[in-house]
Design a protein around this motif. Structure first.
Motif, PDB file in Angstrom:
ATOM      1  N   GLY A 282      -9.251  -1.046 -11.574  1.00  0.00           N
ATOM      2  CA  GLY A 282      -8.333  -0.466 -11.257  1.00  0.00           C
ATOM      3  C   GLY A 282      -7.419  -1.142 -12.372  1.00  0.00           C
ATOM      4  O   GLY A 282      -6.915  -0.372 -12.245  1.00  0.00           O
ATOM      5  N   ARG A 285      -5.241   2.192 -13.823  1.00  0.00           N
ATOM      6  CA  ARG A 285      -4.845   3.223 -12.851  1.00  0.00           C
ATOM      7  C   ARG A 285      -3.802   1.925 -11.692  1.00  0.00           C
ATOM      8  O   ARG A 285      -3.260   3.155 -11.925  1.00  0.00           O
ATOM      9  CB  ARG A 285      -6.529   3.476 -12.004  1.00  0.00           C
ATOM     10  CG  ARG A 285      -6.785   4.130 -12.991  1.00  0.00           C
ATOM     11  CD  ARG A 285      -8.188   4.702 -11.526  1.00  0.00           C
ATOM     12  NE  ARG A 285      -9.141   2.806 -12.145  1.00  0.00           N
ATOM     13  CZ  ARG A 285     -10.253   3.411 -11.016  1.00  0.00           C
ATOM     14  NH1 ARG A 285     -10.605   3.851 -10.093  1.00  0.00           N
ATOM     15  NH2 ARG A 285     -11.566   1.702 -11.364  1.00  0.00           N
ATOM     16  N   SER A 289      -0.516   3.872 -11.980  1.00  0.00           N
ATOM     17  CA  SER A 289       0.312   4.492 -10.791  1.00  0.00           C
ATOM     18  C   SER A 289       1.220   3.704  -9.977  1.00  0.00           C
ATOM     19  O   SER A 289       3.025   4.399  -9.503  1.00  0.00           O
ATOM     20  CB  SER A 289      -0.337   4.226  -9.658  1.00  0.00           C
ATOM     21  OG  SER A 289       0.424   4.588  -8.449  1.00  0.00           O
ATOM     22  N   SER A 472      -4.312   6.749  -6.410  1.00  0.00           N
ATOM     23  CA  SER A 472      -4.660   5.923  -7.079  1.00  0.00           C
ATOM     24  C   SER A 472      -4.201   4.320  -6.935  1.00  0.00           C
ATOM     25  O   SER A 472      -4.814   3.510  -7.107  1.00  0.00           O
ATOM     26  CB  SER A 472      -3.975   5.501  -8.402  1.00  0.00           C
ATOM     27  OG  SER A 472      -3.729   7.383  -8.838  1.00  0.00           O
ATOM     28  N   THR A 498     -10.650   1.667  -5.337  1.00  0.00           N
ATOM     29  CA  THR A 498     -10.638   1.729  -7.354  1.00  0.00           C
ATOM     30  C   THR A 498     -12.095   1.871  -7.493  1.00  0.00           C
ATOM     31  O   THR A 498     -12.534   2.245  -8.525  1.00  0.00           O
ATOM     32  CB  THR A 498      -9.883   1.022  -7.828  1.00  0.00           C
ATOM     33  OG1 THR A 498      -9.605  -0.348  -7.798  1.00  0.00           O
ATOM     34  CG2 THR A 498      -8.522   1.346  -7.381  1.00  0.00           C
ATOM     35  N   SER A 510      -5.215   8.370 -13.790  1.00  0.00           N
ATOM     36  CA  SER A 510      -4.231   8.130 -12.477  1.00  0.00           C
ATOM     37  C   SER A 510      -2.762   9.188 -13.379  1.00  0.00           C
ATOM     38  O   SER A 510      -2.777   9.088 -14.357  1.00  0.00           O
ATOM     39  CB  SER A 510      -3.999   7.138 -12.869  1.00  0.00           C
ATOM     40  OG  SER A 510      -2.092   7.310 -11.335  1.00  0.00           O
ATOM     41  N   GLY A 522       0.097   6.950  -8.076  1.00  0.00           N
ATOM     42  CA  GLY A 522      -0.337   7.735  -8.965  1.00  0.00           C
ATOM     43  C   GLY A 522      -1.122   8.818  -7.625  1.00  0.00           C
ATOM     44  O   GLY A 522      -1.812   8.197  -7.253  1.00  0.00           O
ATOM     45  N   CYS A 524      -5.184  10.016  -7.833  1.00  0.00           N
ATOM     46  CA  CYS A 524      -6.159   9.879  -9.138  1.00  0.00           C
ATOM     47  C   CYS A 524      -7.312  11.252  -9.149  1.00  0.00           C
ATOM     48  O   CYS A 524      -7.867  11.707  -7.766  1.00  0.00           O
ATOM     49  CB  CYS A 524      -6.989   8.762  -8.503  1.00  0.00           C
ATOM     50  SG  CYS A 524      -8.413   7.623  -9.623  1.00  0.00           S
TER      51      CYS A 524
END
Length: 569
Positions: A282, A285, A289, A472, A498, A510, A522, A524
């Motif tokens: 992650g 992301r 986010s 996210s 994630t 994201s 975010g 995702c």
């Protein structure tokens, strides 16, 4: 001599604010002497508290109101609660001396002070404060604006930077764009530091660029610098125990998210256009986010990892963080080979796994569900645990635990020897993670791989060519001074979501689409393998749809806070 001025209406340690009886201006120029004596005392008390990082006194010297303002080059903080949160996360102000102060009356109950300061580390700054007088609570600050000395290099963001650090090698679609390279990628002529000073000292100078760096340079981009990461990229918080926590301009006083913390903050602050990053569990992301950015984790293996320091090779992949979808697409198109350009079905079906979504905080779930109401065709609910013999409540904990075990075993295989030879180099929560990794048995590793192999086959059957939607992250960015237990709880809940893309080896995007009262989150999109560019196009299509005003009003957002909708996608 010190006196204490009582400030009614405050509680606990802020009930009184100490005020010095020293002469108003013993060693600085200016006209503060024309201001009311009790205001002069409060002015100097503020300086004293600021230099001591005396948070209760600083809180008491600001009006406790939702209209109180504090602004600096990073933006505006509105309301005393937001200002308090910022103070607790910054770790104190730079030491300074007041060189001169000007004071101007605005009314009988309001004065403006403008102070010029010299910081101990060098440089000159200005602070402007609007003080208001209340008969019961005396003089307090209603508005403050700070202009600090120019910061050449924020070490929490940058390990090394230039103008540029590396020039483009050719011309192309990224002409004029600038890049922050996460400190895991080889940059020719420089060392890889991996967020650890001792590792940097022992590393060899890289003879060649990492493939992902070379792609961007060959398409016209320049490298502004090498940006910080969590130690060995083994975290999603962005709190590097050696270099500090990069700022999060989207939610000031909160963590930046990691492990691609430096590149994300550099992008969010407008210092570069593109953050070149990696994502294992992650790491692209999460900071995207937390900071309201775009972030793409590519299909596993789609972009060569040559010249990139590994963490857990079964899940490590390359990607980018940007402020807009167009830049993200150009960076991806410059780097992805033809096998990363598969198309999505003409009619896209979105799917949602409620068990995954509900790993998130209630306000994130609410924002996600509200957003889904804009889906013209809706989203099909699926269960990634369907057909598995274990109880439903085992999902996603079983898979996250298996992911954690494999990641830990591979992380130790990647760096265990070096850590053993340098026992005090890695510190804090990352050190604890590696200590646990060292204890992983081969049997645990083998069993965890079997669980992930089985899950991957079953999940691909459930998802097929569809796009999985989920938040996210599990929450907005936690505050920088949040207890370690809270950071760990958020980490566990976020990784439970994630890790799905990592287990599948799928691309995950994201999109800065969701909004809570606490800050950005975010949305995702996890798409089919090698549909990376098509996924960015889909995300841009989503982001370009305007939320209707009735929908906004239902969530309490005004016209200036318009968000986007999936309607018509």
């Amino acid at each position: 001599m010190t006196t204490h001025e009582t400030m009614p209406g405050t509680q606990g340690p802020t009930e009184s604010v100490a005020a010095t009886d020293a002469p108003a201006l013993p060693q600085v120029g200016g006209n503060l002497t024309t201001a009311p004596p009790d205001l002069v005392k409060r002015f100097w008390k503020y300086e004293e508290a600021l230099m001591a990082d005396d948070l209760p006194t600083l809180d008491a010297l600001f009006i406790d109101d939702e209209t109180t303002l504090r602004a600096d080059g990073a933006g505006v903080l509105l309301g005393s609660d937001e200002i308090r949160r910022f103070r607790r996360g910054r770790g104190g102000a730079a030491q300074r001396h007041i060189a001169s102060v000007q004071a101007v009356p605005v009314s009988d109950t309001a004065w403006l002070t403008v102070g010029e300061s010299l910081t101990v580390a060098g440089g000159r700054g200005v602070q402007t404060q609007l003080w208001r007088h209340d008969p019961e609570q005396g003089w307090r600050i209603a508005t403050a604006h700070i202009t600090g000395p120019a910061v050449v290099l924020d070490r929490s963001i940058w390990r090394e930077a230039g103008a540029p650090l590396v020039a483009p090698t050719s011309s192309g679609p990224l002409d004029g764009m600038t890049v922050a390279v996460k400190d895991l990628f080889a940059v020719a002529g420089h060392r890889i530091g991996a967020g650890i000073p001792e590792y940097l000292e022992t590393a060899a100078v890289e003879p060649d660029h990492a493939t992902a760096v070379a792609h961007l340079l060959a398409n016209g981009a320049s490298v502004t610098g090498i940006a910080q990461t969590d130690q060995f990229a083994y975290s999603i918080a962005g709190r590097n125990a050696h270099y500090g926590t990069p700022p999060n301009p989207a939610r000031r006083g909160s963590i930046s998210g990691g492990s691609s913390s430096g590149p994300a903050s550099a992008v969010a602050l407008g210092q570069v256009d593109i953050g070149l990053a990696s994502d294992t569990g992650g790491s692209i992301r999460v900071p995207a986010s937390y900071q309201g950015l775009w972030g793409l984790r590519t299909t596993h293996g789609a972009v060569s990892k040559n010249g990139t320091l590994p963490l857990a090779p079964s899940f490590d992949t390359i990607g980018w963080i940007t402020r807009d979808a167009s830049t993200l697409r150009r960076a991806a198109a410059a780097s992805l080979p033809e096998n990363g350009r598969h198309t999505l079905p003409e009619t896209i079906e979105f799917v949602v796994d409620r068990t995954l979504v509900e790993q998130s905080d209630p306000d994130v779930v609410e924002a996600f569900d509200w957003y889904l109401t804009g889906l013209g065709r809706g989203a099909t609910e699926v269960s990634l645990d369907a057909g598995h013999p274990s109880p439903a409540q085992a999902f996603p904990a079983t898979y996250y635990e298996a992911f954690r075990v494999v990641q830990a075993a591979e992380a130790w295989a990647s760096h265990g020897t070096w850590i053993t030879e340098h026992p005090d180099a890695v510190i804090g929560d990352v050190a604890e993670r590696f200590a646990d990794a060292a204890l992983m048995s081969r049997a645990q590793h083998r069993e965890a791989r079997e669980i992930l192999d089985e899950a991957r086959a079953r999940w691909e059957h459930v998802l097929e060519g569809r796009v999985l939607l989920l938040p996210s992250v599990a929450s907005v960015a936690p505050e920088s001074d949040a207890p370690d237990e809270h950071i760990q709880a958020v980490r566990t809940a976020t990784l439970a979501m994630t890790c799905v893309a990592g287990i599948l080896g799928r691309p995950a995007l994201s999109v800065p689409a969701l909004e809570t009262k606490g800050g950005p989150v975010g949305l995702c999109l996890v798409g089919p393998q090698y549909a990376d560019l098509a996924l960015v196009d889909l995300g841009e299509n989503i982001a370009n749809r305007q939320m209707n005003q009735e929908h906004l009003a239902a969530r309490g957002f005004g016209a200036r806070e318009q968000r986007t909708t999936l309607t018509g996608v």
